[in-house]
Design an enzyme around this catalytic site. Structure first.
Site: not given
Ligand code: 5GP
Ligand code: SF4
Ligand code: MG
Length: 460
Positions: A1, A28, A102-103, A241, A247, A288, A350-351, A387, A438, A441
């Site tokens: 958020c 969000g 947020n959180g 985080c 990302y 990203s 990708d990130d 998370c 943190c 994940c």
């Molecule tokens: P995947 O290949 O896992 O389906 O998607 C990876 C993509 O999802 C990456 O480009 C990344 O930027 C994006 N992404 C990473 N974390 C999250 C998240 O928490 N929520 C959403 N909607 N996208 C995410």
């Molecule tokens: Fe961030 Fe991952 Fe920790 Fe959640 S578990 S606060 S996404 S580092």
């Molecule tokens: Mg992405």
């Protein structure tokens, strides 16, 4: 958020909050809301949708006041409904309060029990509303705004960055680990006026100057007389985080005195050093993956270009695509540049990989475009754990890296090679104390203990 707060009687606080939220839209997209205080009177408007859809000039004109708080929602706990839109407005002995969160709290079961003792009408399902009621409970028992809020925060466990409006002033608060970000800015005004935002991009848009972060375990109280700071939690230990850095937050936002664009570019350089590859072209998955791809190109000497074009106007469509469109999947959002990609050995950056579904479709689209080889590089380690602190990653069984090795993932995605950045590499690149993040994940090492029942809801 995304959260925002402002105290500035001389200004159109609703409009400034609108623009602050507009800049925080990436945090969000589900609902948006603003509450303003005109003395004891609260004016509010909130609804489902994007900031630009929820508000217009006429609606903002109905929100006069000296101070305001605002919110853009990304749902984690509580269903996606209008009643869950924030700010949450609650009545107390000292007047109304409006809270934007947020959180994610992890001790909601216990907190709910405590609140029900006072017969609070918990009509909605969010943890955020519980924080507002907890403050009301303390204030109603005789505390003033600041001491009441502090007592309430001691009853909350988990991640909370808050902006809270009251008839007297605005509060900005972070949990003792500072898991979610929150920054303070100043307006170029006499007297000096203060602004709060999740990220510095929310300050830039209204011309506010970045002053500093709200510290973990700190409460700032912004009133007519200025800003007062209270370190409400004595054993604070920063655990920001790391996903915010790699990302979630906008690349133009500042953390540790540099933009996240610069940090993400260094992640790319680090990857090039850790997992080099011979190729003709490197590109990022928009948006990203782009900063890391630029860094990878700079460090490896492989030409940088674009391989995928993103439709910048794709938001949520409520019209279901046709079956044929659905099969072509990803192309709604990302379209490969066929003539650029044809017969090239490419590095796609990708990130992160979460479920792997997007990545799988992208690799297929690149193959269809006739690439010779696909090498995938990910600027963070494998996501193995969900998370509980406000980023809506799936349950653990949905995370591709929870059950598969890097080799197995490479096979499933049908890439010629796959490498993730190491955990050490990611943390070292921050140039900060590696203990101050943190990164659960990637490790399962959760800085705030998760109650068993909640754990079982998401962990294999
Ligand atoms: P995947 O290949 O896992 O389906 O998607 C990876 C993509 O999802 C990456 O480009 C990344 O930027 C994006 N992404 C990473 N974390 C999250 C998240 O928490 N929520 C959403 N909607 N996208 C995410
Ligand atoms: Fe961030 Fe991952 Fe920790 Fe959640 S578990 S606060 S996404 S580092
Ligand atoms: Mg992405």
């Amino acid at each position: 958020c995304g959260v925002f707060g402002i105290y500035a009687p001389e200004q159109d606080v609703a409009k400034l909050t609108y623009f602050g939220l507009y800049a925080l839209q990436h945090r969000g997209q589900e609902s948006a809301g603003i509450a303003t205080f005109e003395g004891p009177h609260v004016h509010q408007h909130k609804d489902m949708g994007l900031v630009s859809q929820v508000f217009n000039e006429a609606i903002l004109d109905e929100l006069p006041g000296n101070l305001a708080v605002g919110h853009t929602r990304y749902s984690t706990t509580g269903s996606s409904r209008k009643v869950n839109a924030q700010p949450a407005v609650v009545e107390t002995r000292l007047g109304l309060l409006a809270l934007a969160h947020n959180g994610n709290l992890v001790n909601t079961v216990k907190l709910r029990e405590e609140l029900l003792k006072d017969k609070f009408n918990l009509i909605t399902t969010t943890d955020s509303e519980m924080i507002a009621y907890a403050i009301a409970q303390e204030v109603n028992a005789g505390a003033d705004w600041v001491t009441g809020a502090i007592s309430a925060f001691h009853r909350c466990e988990g991640a909370f960055s808050l902006t809270i409006g009251t008839p007297e002033g605005v509060m900005g608060v972070r949990d003792p680990h500072g898991i979610r970000p929150l920054v303070i800015g100043t307006l170029d005004s006499q007297p000096l006026r203060y602004v709060l935002a999740s990220e510095t991009c929310g300050l830039d848009i209204i011309g506010a100057e970045y002053l500093r972060d709200v510290a973990p375990g700190e409460l700032v109280w912004i009133t007519e007389t200025g800003l007062e700071s209270f370190q409400w939690h004595q054993k604070s230990e920063r655990k920001l985080c790391i996903f915010e850095m790699i990302y979630f937050a906008r690349p133009d936002s500042l953390m540790h005195d540099e933009t996240l664009y610069s940090y993400r570019m260094r992640l790319g350089r680090k990857m090039a050093a850790e997992s080099p590859v011979e190729a003709d072209l490197v590109f990022g998955v928009p948006d990203s993956g782009i900063p890391a791809a630029i860094g990878f190109s700079q460090a490896s000497g492989i030409a940088y270009g674009e391989g995928l074009i993103k439709n910048r106007y794709v938001g949520r469509t409520f019209i279901q695509p046709t079956q044929a469109m659905r099969e072509s999947g990803i192309k709604m959002k990302l379209n490969p540049l066929k003539d650029v990609l044809f017969s090239k050995r490419v590095v796609i950056i990708d990130d992160s990989i979460v479920r792997g579904t997007t990545s799988r479709k992208l690799v297929q689209a690149l193959r269809d475009a006739g690439v010779a080889e696909v090498h995938m590089r990910i600027s963070s380690p494998p996501v193995t754990h969900p998370c509980f602190y406000g980023i809506d990653t799936d349950t653990q069984d949905q995370l591709i890296a929870a059950t598969k090795s890097v080799e197995e993932i490479a096979k499933q995605l049908q890439v010629d090679s796959l490498a993730y950045l190491s955990w050490e590499g990611m943390l070292e690149t921050t140039r900060e104390d590696t203990n101050s993040f943190c990164s659960a994940c990637f490790t399962g090492d959760y800085p705030v203990a998760i109650p068993e029942k909640m754990k079982r809801s998401k962990l294999i």
